[in-house]
Design an enzyme around this catalytic site. Sequence first.
Site, PDB file in Angstrom:
ATOM      1  CE  LYS A   6      -1.752   2.820   2.929  1.00  0.00           C
ATOM      2  NZ  LYS A   6      -1.894   4.045   2.090  1.00  0.00           N
ATOM      3  CD  GLU A   8      12.511   4.294   8.971  1.00  0.00           C
ATOM      4  OE1 GLU A   8      12.432   5.167   9.884  1.00  0.00           O
ATOM      5  OE2 GLU A   8      12.425   4.559   7.774  1.00  0.00           O
ATOM      6  CD  GLU A  62      10.220  12.549  12.434  1.00  0.00           C
ATOM      7  OE1 GLU A  62      11.031  12.041  11.646  1.00  0.00           O
ATOM      8  OE2 GLU A  62       9.245  11.920  12.896  1.00  0.00           O
TER       9      GLU A  62
END
Length: 449
Positions: A151, A226, A352
């Site tokens: 996907k 990840e 982040e």
Amino acid sequence: MQLINPATGTALRTVEPTSLAETDAAIERSRGAFDGWRRVSPGDRARLLRRFAAVVDAHIEELAALEVANSGHTIGNARWEAGNVRDVLDFFAGAPERLHGKQIPVPGGVDITFHEPLGVVGVIVPWNFPMPIAGWGFGPALAAGNTVVLKPAEVTPLTAMRLAELALDAGLPEYVFTVLPGKGSVVGQRLVTHPAVRKVCFTGSTEVGKQIMAGCADQVKRVTLELGGKSANIVFADADLDKAAAAAPGGVFDNAGQDCCARSRILVEASAYEKFMALLEPAVAAYRCEDPKLETAQMGPLITAAQRDVVAGYVDGAHVAFRGSCPAGEGFWFAPTVLATESADERHWREEIFGPVVSVLPFRDEDEAIRLANDTEYGLSGSVWTRDVGRALRVARAVETGTLSVNSHSSVRYWTPFGGMKQSGLGRELGPDALHAFTDVKNVFLSSD
């Protein structure tokens, strides 16, 4: 789904999202193809993967142009990304014939092990590096004898869709490699919940990764994650400061900072801080943020207007040391920005940002540098700049991160392991042992009595 060119803000193409029923049907077809694919001899599977790599190589310019238009990547980066898919396929094409088991000495007979493929593997790919991250999942998974349902991100599906077509052109059997564009809440969620999917590889935010991990736990389904990063770039006073400052923009602004490995926290030894900043400013000013189709471009736009707003929110009210430049007008542009950090508690230092913004903070000594580098929930990548080999080894071992470079900003090589520590992820991709993450070890004892 309406796709937008990030460099112009204009409509690019419409892609029909995959429905839940279509997702289920595709997973069932992939399950049906698994038995035939796992029985393909190792040598023939290797030849098919090499042929797939060769077809990708023949279409690098086409794939790169698609990525420039769909993702806003610079043409140079996009060529590298397509080439990385080719290289990953070539590398793992050598694996089927080397997926060795063991003969273990036991009394009363012979004991041997086999690496058995898992079945259907679901690969969920983010929008920041659509091609390479797809290849890191489907390359070793296919080599190990699994079938793959992939996907792509909702906003960047075009190169993955084209790769699926190229796989068929290369001779891979139908339904061995399937790409399903669509919503994460539909296609992605079904890859997590469907019992025929025996492993999920996910790259994306830590928040979503935790949800996927929890969903996979319900079926004791394997998962590789990840996730986010807030990597440190540690510059000691004894380093080659000219080289460190010249390399710093590329370490964080590449792909407009939309990179989990971005060195978005620069730690500079206090005695070298002023000199480093004086060297960094012209390096940032010279960093070319421009039309990604240009061969000279080093950085393109952000992926969406919404992402640009998120990035701007981190800069508003912060101490801006200096900025680079970017095009004016249409498109989701944001200039490379350097923030002078006064405290490690500042939001832009801790969270982040996923944009072309870097925070710089001085440190006193080696111990403080390590403490500041590790003062984060993330641990994906990072760099250390020093001429002292002993210090390089001490700091590299002490920093809690999965991938670290000394006097460089290299994070990913397809022949070495890649992955994070702490909340940056679970498991390792790439490298010589990647196939083991896509197999189960089966033990067989043959009695000699």
